[in-house]
Design a protein around this motif. Structure first.
Motif, mmCIF file in Angstrom:
data_model
loop_
_atom_site.group_PDB
_atom_site.id
_atom_site.type_symbol
_atom_site.label_atom_id
_atom_site.label_comp_id
_atom_site.label_asym_id
_atom_site.label_seq_id
_atom_site.Cartn_x
_atom_site.Cartn_y
_atom_site.Cartn_z
ATOM 1 N N GLN A 196 0.816 -1.205 0.000
ATOM 2 C CA GLN A 196 0.000 0.000 0.000
ATOM 3 C C GLN A 196 0.854 1.261 0.000
ATOM 4 N N ILE A 197 1.974 1.216 0.728
ATOM 5 C CA ILE A 197 2.898 2.350 0.716
ATOM 6 C C ILE A 197 3.437 2.577 -0.695
ATOM 7 N N LEU A 198 3.831 1.489 -1.364
ATOM 8 C CA LEU A 198 4.340 1.611 -2.730
ATOM 9 C C LEU A 198 3.266 2.143 -3.667
ATOM 10 N N ALA A 199 2.027 1.717 -3.460
ATOM 11 C CA ALA A 199 0.932 2.163 -4.316
ATOM 12 C C ALA A 199 0.688 3.659 -4.186
ATOM 13 N N TRP A 200 1.028 4.231 -3.044
ATOM 14 C CA TRP A 200 0.907 5.683 -2.862
ATOM 15 C C TRP A 200 2.162 6.408 -3.335
ATOM 16 N N ARG A 201 3.330 5.910 -2.956
ATOM 17 C CA ARG A 201 4.556 6.652 -3.204
ATOM 18 C C ARG A 201 4.944 6.700 -4.687
ATOM 19 N N LEU A 202 4.827 5.589 -5.390
ATOM 20 C CA LEU A 202 5.304 5.549 -6.768
ATOM 21 C C LEU A 202 4.545 6.506 -7.692
ATOM 22 N N PRO A 203 3.205 6.500 -7.706
ATOM 23 C CA PRO A 203 2.515 7.456 -8.586
ATOM 24 C C PRO A 203 2.797 8.910 -8.223
ATOM 25 N N PHE A 204 2.787 9.219 -6.920
ATOM 26 C CA PHE A 204 3.070 10.589 -6.515
ATOM 27 C C PHE A 204 4.503 10.970 -6.876
ATOM 28 N N GLY A 205 5.457 10.064 -6.656
ATOM 29 C CA GLY A 205 6.848 10.363 -6.972
ATOM 30 C C GLY A 205 7.043 10.654 -8.451
ATOM 31 N N ILE A 206 6.457 9.824 -9.299
ATOM 32 C CA ILE A 206 6.579 10.035 -10.745
ATOM 33 C C ILE A 206 5.882 11.325 -11.164
ATOM 34 N N LEU A 207 4.729 11.610 -10.555
ATOM 35 C CA LEU A 207 3.996 12.837 -10.872
ATOM 36 C C LEU A 207 4.812 14.073 -10.522
ATOM 37 N N PHE A 208 5.364 14.114 -9.310
ATOM 38 C CA PHE A 208 6.140 15.280 -8.883
ATOM 39 C C PHE A 208 7.447 15.384 -9.669
ATOM 40 N N ALA A 209 8.061 14.253 -9.998
ATOM 41 C CA ALA A 209 9.292 14.285 -10.797
ATOM 42 C C ALA A 209 9.027 14.867 -12.184
ATOM 43 N N THR A 210 7.909 14.470 -12.778
ATOM 44 C CA THR A 210 7.538 15.002 -14.090
ATOM 45 C C THR A 210 7.269 16.506 -14.017
ATOM 46 N N ALA A 240 8.512 18.597 -11.825
ATOM 47 C CA ALA A 240 9.775 19.302 -11.603
ATOM 48 C C ALA A 240 10.550 19.469 -12.900
ATOM 49 N N TRP A 241 10.582 18.437 -13.726
ATOM 50 C CA TRP A 241 11.359 18.476 -14.955
ATOM 51 C C TRP A 241 10.772 19.442 -15.980
ATOM 52 N N TYR A 242 9.440 19.486 -16.061
ATOM 53 C CA TYR A 242 8.805 20.279 -17.106
ATOM 54 C C TYR A 242 8.338 21.668 -16.649
ATOM 55 N N LEU A 243 8.146 21.884 -15.353
ATOM 56 C CA LEU A 243 7.531 23.135 -14.909
ATOM 57 C C LEU A 243 8.477 24.087 -14.189
ATOM 58 N N LEU A 244 9.492 23.585 -13.521
ATOM 59 C CA LEU A 244 10.371 24.480 -12.762
ATOM 60 C C LEU A 244 11.217 25.332 -13.714
ATOM 61 N N PRO A 245 11.350 26.634 -13.415
ATOM 62 C CA PRO A 245 12.064 27.555 -14.326
ATOM 63 C C PRO A 245 13.566 27.617 -14.061
ATOM 64 N N PHE A 246 14.240 26.463 -14.152
ATOM 65 C CA PHE A 246 15.669 26.427 -13.892
ATOM 66 C C PHE A 246 16.381 25.665 -15.008
ATOM 67 N N GLU A 247 17.703 25.698 -14.958
ATOM 68 C CA GLU A 247 18.503 24.977 -15.947
ATOM 69 C C GLU A 247 18.305 23.471 -15.772
ATOM 70 N N PRO A 248 18.651 22.678 -16.822
ATOM 71 C CA PRO A 248 18.387 21.235 -16.778
ATOM 72 C C PRO A 248 19.001 20.510 -15.587
ATOM 73 N N LEU A 249 20.218 20.871 -15.164
ATOM 74 C CA LEU A 249 20.848 20.185 -14.047
ATOM 75 C C LEU A 249 20.018 20.315 -12.777
ATOM 76 N N ILE A 250 19.521 21.515 -12.520
ATOM 77 C CA ILE A 250 18.719 21.746 -11.319
ATOM 78 C C ILE A 250 17.399 21.004 -11.416
ATOM 79 N N ARG A 251 16.754 21.087 -12.572
ATOM 80 C CA ARG A 251 15.461 20.412 -12.733
ATOM 81 C C ARG A 251 15.619 18.899 -12.608
ATOM 82 N N GLN A 252 16.709 18.364 -13.150
ATOM 83 C CA GLN A 252 16.911 16.925 -13.033
ATOM 84 C C GLN A 252 17.191 16.520 -11.593
ATOM 85 N N ALA A 253 17.977 17.315 -10.880
ATOM 86 C CA ALA A 253 18.267 17.003 -9.479
ATOM 87 C C ALA A 253 16.991 16.992 -8.651
ATOM 88 N N VAL A 254 16.114 17.975 -8.861
ATOM 89 C CA VAL A 254 14.852 18.028 -8.125
ATOM 90 C C VAL A 254 13.961 16.852 -8.504
#
Length: 328
Positions: A247-261, A263-277
Motif C-alpha cells: 500500500q505504501i508503494l501504491a501511494w509513493r510511486l505514482p506521486f513520486g513520478i507525478l512530482f518528478a515530471t 519538476a522536470w517540465y515546470l520548474l524555471p531552472f537549468e536542466p541540471l537543477i530540474r533533473q536534481a529536483v
C-alpha cells in the motif's frame, strides 16, 4: 557502467548492514547509535560542506517551496481516502507514504549521478522537505487522527477516541504546539539548514576552513547512511505486513513520478537543477518515518523494511530517470 556502479555499491552497503545484523555482528537496536551519528553529526556536516563549496542562489527557495508541497499533499490524500480503515493502518500509511530521504540517500546518489553541483538544489529541496519529515507529518498525523502526543497505538486498535471536553482539547492543542516546536528545534539537520539559508539571504559566504573541517563528514555520509538503512531493515512478519508495504508503494510511486515530471517540465531552472529536483522526488521514505512509526505504532521493523525496499526501487528509478532525462 559507471552510472550503475555507484548506486549498486550503495545498495550493497545496505545489504552488508542487514547481513551483519542477521549474523549477530550488529544487535537489533545498534542502529540507534549510528542514527545519532548520522543525524547529529554527519548529515549537518554534509549540509555545511555543500553550502561552503557551492554557491546557493536565493531563487532556489522556489525548489524548497516545491518540496514542501510535494511532501504535504500525499498525507492529506491518504487521510481523505482512508476514512474507513483502522487508525493504526492510517497512521502507518500517512507516516511512511510521504516525505523524502534526501540527506541520507539522495545526496550520495546525486553526487554519483550528477556531481557535487547537484547537491545545491538537493539541499534546497530538503529544506522544504524537512519541514514535513522532521515534524510536520507526525504532527499532522496525530492531529487529524486524534492521537495524543506520546500515545502509542496497538496495530489492531480501533477508531481513535475523540476529545469532547473543551479543557482536554485545549491541553491537546497545547501539547501539539509544543511537539511542533520541539520537533523542529531538536532536528540538527533542519536547524543547520535554517542557519545556512540565513547566511545565503544575507550574502554571507562560509570561510574556506569550514569546508576543510566538514569534508570528512560529507565523505562519510553515503557509507554511514546506507549502513544505517541496512541495520534498520527486517523482513515482513506476515501477510498483513506485506499488504501494508504494498500500500505504501501504491501511494509513493505514482506521486513520486507525478512530482518528478512536474519538476522536470515546470520548474524555471537549468536542466541540471530540474533533473536534481526530479530525482529527489523519486527518493525513498525518510529515516524520520521509522522514528515516528516506532513512537506511534511501535513498529520500526516494518518501517525499516519499507525504507530499505523503497531505497532499492528509488535507486533503480533514479538511474532510469537520469538516463531518460539525459537523452531528452
Amino acid at each position: 557502467m559507471g552510472v550503475l556502479l555507484e548506486p549498486a555499491t550503495l545498495l550493497g552497503i545496505i545489504l552488508v548492514g542487514y547481513l551483519f545484523k542477521r549474523f549477530g555482528l550488529f544487535r537489533p537496536l545498534d542502529y540507534r547509535v549510528l542514527q545519532t551519528v548520522v543525524f547529529d553529526l554527519v548529515l549537518p556536516g554534509a549540509i555545511i560542506y555543500s553550502f561552503a563549496t557551492n554557491p546557493h542562489d536565493p531563487s532556489l527557495l522556489l525548489v524548497s517551496a516545491f518540496a514542501f508541497v510535494a511532501a504535504l499533499i500525499p498525507p492529506l490524500a491518504i487521510f481523505l481516502t482512508s476514512r474507513h480503515r483502522p487508525t493504526a493502518q492510517r497512521a502507518f500509511l500517512m507516516l511512511n507514504g510521504s516525505g523524502f530521504n534526501i540527506g541520507c540517500f539522495c545526496f550520495p546518489m546525486l553526487q554519483s549521478l550528477l556531481g557535487t553541483a547537484a547537491l545545491v538544489p538537493a539541499a534546497m529541496f530538503d529544506i522544504g522537505n524537512s519541514v514535513m519529515v522532521s515534524a510536520g507529518t507526525n504532527v499532522m498525523t496525530q492531529g487529524l487522527l486524534h492521537i495524543r502526543p506520546g500515545q502509542s497505538l496497538d496495530p489492531d486498535a480501533g477508531e481513535p477516541v475523540k476529545l469532547d471536553d473543551p479543557d482536554a482539547r485545549k491541553l491537546h492543542r497545547k501539547a501539539a504546539a509544543i511537539s511542533i516546536f520541539k520537533g523542529f528545534l531538536s532536528s540538527p539537520s533542519f536547524d543547520t539548514y535554517l542557519v545556512m539559508v540565513g547566511f545565503t539571504l544575507a550574502g554571507i559566504s562560509l570561510p574556506d576552513w569550514s569546508a576543510q573541517i566538514t569534508r570528512p563528514l560529507s565523505a562519510a555520509n553515503a557509507f554511514c547512511s546506507m549502513l544505517m538503512v541496512g541495520m534498520l531493515m527486517d523482513l515482513p512478519g506476515g501477510r498483513d505486513d506485506v499488504k501494508s508495504v504494498l500500500q505504501i508503494l501504491a501511494w509513493r510511486l505514482p506521486f513520486g513520478i507525478l512530482f518528478a515530471t512536474a519538476a522536470w517540465y515546470l520548474l524555471p531552472f537549468e536542466p541540471l537543477i530540474r533533473q536534481a529536483v526530479a530525482l529527489c522526488c523519486l527518493a525513498p521514505t525518510a529515516v524520520f518515518a521509522t522514528m515516528f512509526t516506532d513512537k506511534v505504532l511501535g513498529n520500526a521493523r516494518l518501517a525499516g523494511f519499507t525504507l530499505a525496499l523503497t531505497a532499492v526501487i528509488g535507486a533503480v528509478l533514479m538511474v532510469l530517470a537520469h538516463l531518460l532525462m539525459g537523452a531528452i
